[in-house]
Motif scaffolding. Structure first.
Motif, short mmCIF file in Angstrom:
data_model
loop_
_atom_site.label_atom_id
_atom_site.label_comp_id
_atom_site.label_asym_id
_atom_site.label_seq_id
_atom_site.Cartn_x
_atom_site.Cartn_y
_atom_site.Cartn_z
N SER A 235 0.83 -1.22 0.00
CA SER A 235 0.00 0.00 0.00
C SER A 235 0.86 1.25 0.00
N ALA A 236 1.94 1.23 0.77
CA ALA A 236 2.84 2.39 0.82
C ALA A 236 3.48 2.64 -0.54
N GLU A 237 3.93 1.57 -1.19
CA GLU A 237 4.54 1.72 -2.51
C GLU A 237 3.50 2.15 -3.54
N PHE A 238 2.29 1.62 -3.41
CA PHE A 238 1.22 1.99 -4.33
C PHE A 238 0.87 3.47 -4.19
N TYR A 239 0.91 3.96 -2.96
CA TYR A 239 0.64 5.37 -2.71
C TYR A 239 1.69 6.24 -3.40
N LYS A 240 2.96 5.80 -3.33
CA LYS A 240 4.03 6.54 -4.00
C LYS A 240 3.80 6.57 -5.51
N GLN A 241 3.42 5.40 -6.07
CA GLN A 241 3.17 5.34 -7.50
C GLN A 241 2.01 6.26 -7.88
N ASN A 242 1.00 6.26 -7.05
CA ASN A 242 -0.19 7.05 -7.34
C ASN A 242 0.09 8.55 -7.24
N LYS A 243 1.03 8.92 -6.37
CA LYS A 243 1.33 10.33 -6.13
C LYS A 243 2.33 10.90 -7.12
N PHE A 244 3.36 10.10 -7.44
CA PHE A 244 4.46 10.63 -8.25
C PHE A 244 4.52 10.08 -9.67
N TYR A 245 3.63 9.10 -9.98
CA TYR A 245 3.75 8.48 -11.30
C TYR A 245 2.39 8.37 -11.96
N LYS A 246 1.75 9.52 -12.09
CA LYS A 246 0.41 9.54 -12.68
C LYS A 246 0.51 9.52 -14.20
N ILE A 247 -0.03 8.47 -14.81
CA ILE A 247 -0.01 8.31 -16.26
C ILE A 247 -1.39 7.90 -16.74
N HIS A 248 -1.64 8.10 -18.00
CA HIS A 248 -2.88 7.67 -18.64
C HIS A 248 -2.49 6.79 -19.83
N THR A 249 -2.99 5.58 -19.82
CA THR A 249 -2.63 4.64 -20.88
C THR A 249 -3.86 4.21 -21.66
N ASN A 250 -3.60 3.61 -22.83
CA ASN A 250 -4.68 3.11 -23.66
C ASN A 250 -4.43 1.66 -24.05
N THR A 251 -5.25 1.13 -24.94
CA THR A 251 -5.13 -0.28 -25.33
C THR A 251 -4.27 -0.48 -26.56
N GLN A 252 -3.62 0.56 -27.05
CA GLN A 252 -2.84 0.46 -28.28
C GLN A 252 -1.64 -0.46 -28.10
N ALA A 253 -1.44 -1.36 -29.08
CA ALA A 253 -0.32 -2.29 -29.06
C ALA A 253 0.63 -1.99 -30.21
N CYS A 254 1.92 -2.05 -29.95
CA CYS A 254 2.92 -1.77 -30.97
C CYS A 254 2.90 -2.87 -32.03
N PRO A 255 2.78 -2.54 -33.31
CA PRO A 255 2.76 -3.56 -34.37
C PRO A 255 4.11 -4.22 -34.59
N ASN A 256 5.16 -3.65 -33.99
CA ASN A 256 6.50 -4.21 -34.19
C ASN A 256 6.88 -5.20 -33.08
N CYS A 257 6.77 -4.78 -31.81
CA CYS A 257 7.19 -5.65 -30.70
C CYS A 257 6.03 -6.09 -29.83
N ASN A 258 4.82 -5.59 -30.10
CA ASN A 258 3.59 -5.98 -29.39
C ASN A 258 3.52 -5.44 -27.96
N ALA A 259 4.35 -4.46 -27.62
CA ALA A 259 4.27 -3.84 -26.29
C ALA A 259 2.94 -3.10 -26.17
N GLN A 260 2.35 -3.14 -24.98
CA GLN A 260 1.03 -2.55 -24.76
C GLN A 260 1.09 -1.49 -23.67
N ASN A 261 -0.09 -0.92 -23.38
CA ASN A 261 -0.24 0.11 -22.34
C ASN A 261 0.60 1.36 -22.65
#
Length: 279
Positions: A235-261
């Motif tokens: 929970s403590a680590e999750f709080y840090k992620q939520n506070k300092f690492y706010k990102i918005h991702t989508n469902t798009q996948a790379c057609p080359n390496c298939n990386a997502q998010n």
């Protein structure tokens, strides 16, 4: 020749968009159909395990499972062909799950009964987040994954401490209670300590002496605090992620390496740098 090559590239890109992404209507309907097939397949396996039902409808269940398996085989091949680096998919988490969920029925010719492994397809239901386009939950899942990873050292130390504590208490209980109470060995004492400390308490081994019961009470109370420790760490680590690492991702996948998010509005893949085909 040039036109054929362009047609192949466009066809491949379109196939990738439908299979790997849920941002388009075609991609969403494809994933919905896929989830439907997975659910039907799991239901068929469950029904097949009911002897009376299987005896009455065995042929129907068998044919239906083969139809679904063939469809999954086609889907696996399509996923393999629609990306530039197919081995990235083959050895990815979902690639391995897709393969394991497709081959059991084929293996049943060699190993009878292996078709029950088809329930592995239940793991593929994780794609439900992509279908519903729950971007918020995808981002939160990424934060949780990183919180767990950042907590790995603390959790490892915690688990090691619990193991040492279990060995000590288990040994003490073996010496105090002895064989009369069911503590026939130190491993048996460790087993009792673990199930007591985790508040499971099967009741197959019970301390009989006053001292043993006192230790048992202490272990039980201590168990509640022990359960809360890893939760607090994550929970403590999750709080840090939520506070300092706010990102918005989508469902798009790379057609080359298939990386997502990928992040919203990202033009290039964060993993390989390839250009993303934006809708």
């Amino acid at each position: 020749m040039r036109e054929n090559k362009d047609y192949f590239i466009n066809w491949k890109a379109k196939l990738h968009e439908i299979i790997y992404e849920a941002d388009t209507p075609e991609g969403k309907w494809f994933d919905i159909a896929l989830i439907g097939l997975i659910l039907i397949s799991i239901i068929l396996v469950v029904l097949e395990s009911v002897e009376s039902f299987d005896h009455q409808f065995h042929q129907i269940l068998y044919v239906a499972e083969w139809i679904i398996t063939i469809l999954f085989s086609i889907e696996y091949i399509a996923r393999f062909l629609s990306i530039n680096k197919p081995l990235k998919y083959v050895f990815s988490f979902y690639g391995i799950v897709d393969l394991l969920s497709t081959i059991p029925l084929y293996l049943s010719f060699i190993f009878p009964g292996s078709q029950v492994l088809i329930v592995i397809r239940a793991i593929r239901l994780l794609r439900l987040f992509r279908i519903l386009k729950m971007v918020k939950f995808i981002g939160e899942a990424r934060k949780l994954k990183e919180a767990l990873w950042n907590s790995r050292t603390k959790i490892t130390v915690f688990i090691f401490t619990i193991v040492v504590l279990s060995v000590i208490i288990g040994t003490v209980m073996y010496l105090i209670e002895g064989k009369e109470a069911g503590f026939i060995s130190i491993p048996k004492g460790i087993y009792w300590t673990i199930i007591t400390m985790t508040t499971v308490g099967y009741g197959d081994i019970v301390p009989l002496t006053a001292l043993g019961q006192t230790i048992a009470a202490i272990v039980m109370v201590m168990g509640y605090g022990i359960i809360a420790v890893p939760t607090g760490i994550v929970s403590a680590e999750f709080y840090k992620q939520n506070k300092f690492y706010k990102i918005h991702t989508n469902t798009q996948a790379c057609p080359n390496c298939n990386a997502q998010n990928h992040n919203d509005h990202a033009k290039f893949c964060y993993n390989c740098g390839n250009y993303l085909n934006e809708a």
